[in-house]
Write a protein that holds these residues in place. Structure first.
Motif, PDB file in Angstrom:
ATOM      1  N   GLU A 102       0.831  -1.207   0.000  1.00 35.79           N
ATOM      2  CA  GLU A 102       0.000   0.000   0.000  1.00 35.79           C
ATOM      3  C   GLU A 102       0.860   1.249   0.000  1.00 35.79           C
ATOM      4  N   ARG A 110       0.839  -0.809  -9.971  1.00 34.50           N
ATOM      5  CA  ARG A 110       0.886  -2.146  -9.385  1.00 34.50           C
ATOM      6  C   ARG A 110       2.087  -2.216  -8.450  1.00 34.50           C
ATOM      7  N   VAL A 160      -0.772  -4.824  -4.369  1.00 30.31           N
ATOM      8  CA  VAL A 160      -1.866  -3.865  -4.352  1.00 30.31           C
ATOM      9  C   VAL A 160      -1.846  -3.118  -5.678  1.00 30.31           C
ATOM     10  N   SER A 213     -10.381   2.898  -8.657  1.00 35.84           N
ATOM     11  CA  SER A 213     -10.359   1.471  -8.328  1.00 35.84           C
ATOM     12  C   SER A 213      -9.107   1.139  -7.540  1.00 35.84           C
ATOM     13  N   TRP A 214      -9.291   0.397  -6.447  1.00 33.40           N
ATOM     14  CA  TRP A 214      -8.157   0.005  -5.577  1.00 33.40           C
ATOM     15  C   TRP A 214      -8.329  -1.468  -5.229  1.00 33.40           C
ATOM     16  N   TRP A 215      -7.356  -2.279  -5.605  1.00 37.00           N
ATOM     17  CA  TRP A 215      -7.418  -3.729  -5.371  1.00 37.00           C
ATOM     18  C   TRP A 215      -6.350  -4.154  -4.389  1.00 37.00           C
ATOM     19  N   GLU A 216      -6.745  -4.993  -3.425  1.00 40.66           N
ATOM     20  CA  GLU A 216      -5.781  -5.555  -2.494  1.00 40.66           C
ATOM     21  C   GLU A 216      -5.934  -7.068  -2.443  1.00 40.66           C
TER      22      GLU A 216
END
Length: 362
Positions: A49, A99, A111, A359-362
């Motif tokens: 992050e 990324r 993330v 958009s935020w992907w973990e």
């Protein structure tokens, strides 16, 4: 109880105790192992992050940055960040992907974030290379060129503006000074003395002419309520600074540089080196910037501008109806209009120049 029975009981207790202790130790080992695994996974996530946020900060400084970070050590771990142009389902315009992959104690995590920059804004107050609220003059060997230029000063044909736009009834071009610009019919006129009359706009409407920096950018209707620009400067975003003592400024300038002076105060002999938006203003509307030098790219907006020197690529705006000093510019100053420099300067006003993450992907 016989001795044999006692021995059997003692041995049994020892065996049971051993089994219990073994199970306790095994459980303890498992707990420690699980704790270490959870800690490592959480640290890997935190580092990943952080990598995304580091990229967002770099993009706020330079929206063209795509270098990323390769094996950057952080908190006893390591993170690699890729920044790339891409597309995203449902988003019409192209977007930027980030990324971030981290490793901590042999545990990895990734993330990803996707976002875009809102369009840059051009302040509605820019009506000419020099936008003035009173009659004024130049002399010496100053060059005012309202033709469009890139941020390096290279000429761009037919997209410029007036050399001078003023609500005043006169603009005197004395000495060896020259004024050029682009007329309303998109014809470029190189700087000349005397200048072509089509590149100097006199007696322009004074109604609605801004009385503060925020009003120069459209005021409350455009999202710039009183105090907005000062607040952005105080936030420090993109290198912005707010000072009441110009001697405390850090160079090169960037973001919004807001110099708040006492009534009648003057910022004398400033070295305008850097880029962004420079605001010289106070509550009384009588702050002056005097004898500026250096090379600056962006917007200079002041209550009162006297004796510009050096080079400005972008635009200059003077708000006062009662300019002091004998001329706004003299010496060997070179003031070149640049749409690109203005748009770069105002980029800090769009979400603090930060990427708008959707958009935020973990």
């Amino acid at each position: 109880m016989t001795g044999r029975a006692i021995i059997i009981v003692v041995v049994g207790i020892i065996i049971v105790a051993g089994i219990v202790l073994y199970n306790i130790e095994a459980a303890s080992t498992s707990i420690v192992s699980n704790l270490n695994a959870h800690f490592s996974k959480q640290m890997a996530l935190n580092i990943a992050e952080t990598g995304v946020n580091l990229a967002l900060t770099q993009l706020a400084k330079n929206r063209d940055w795509r270098t990323g970070f390769n094996a950057l050590p952080f908190q006893k771990g390591v993170v690699t960040v890729k920044v790339f142009d891409t597309t995203f389902s449902g988003i019409v315009n192209s977007c930027i992907g980030i990324r971030s992959t981290s490793t901590f104690n042999k545990v990895s995590d990734t993330v990803a974030a996707f976002g875009y920059f809102p369009p840059k804004l051009k302040p509605i107050s820019v009506k000419g290379l020099l936008t003035l609220n009173a009659s004024n003059a130049v002399n010496g060997n100053i060059t005012l060129d309202g033709r469009d230029h890139d941020i390096f000063g290279n000429l761009i044909a037919r997209t410029g503006t007036y050399g001078v736009w003023t609500t005043g009834s006169s603009f005197s071009n004395g000495g060896s000074g020259s004024v050029g610009g682009t007329s309303p019919d998109s014809v470029d006129h190189p700087p000349a003395n005397p200048p072509d009359s089509s590149v100097i706009a006199l007696n322009q409407p004074s109604a609605g002419f801004f009385s503060s920096p925020d009003s120069a950018f459209g005021g409350t209707p455009q999202g710039y309520a009183p105090g907005t620009l000062m607040a952005i400067a105080k936030s420090g975003v993109a290198g912005s600074q707010y000072v009441t003592d110009p001697g405390k400024l850090r160079y090169p300038l960037s973001g919004i540089t807001y110099v708040d002076l006492p009534s009648g105060g003057s910022w004398n002999s400033p070295n305008l080196t850097g880029s962004g938006i420079v605001i010289v203003h106070n509550t009384w509307g009588n702050a002056t910037i005097n004898n500026s030098s250096g090379t600056f790219s962006g917007i200079l907006l002041a209550d009162n501008i006297v004796h510009m020197h050096g080079t400005i690529i972008g635009t200059a705006i003077s708000c006062t109806t009662m300019p002091t000093g004998n001329v706004i510019g003299n010496g060997t100053a070179s003031i070149l209009f640049s749409n690109a420099a203005i748009l770069n300067a105002t980029s800090v006003l769009v979400n603090g120049a930060r990427l708008k993450v959707f958009s935020w992907w973990e």
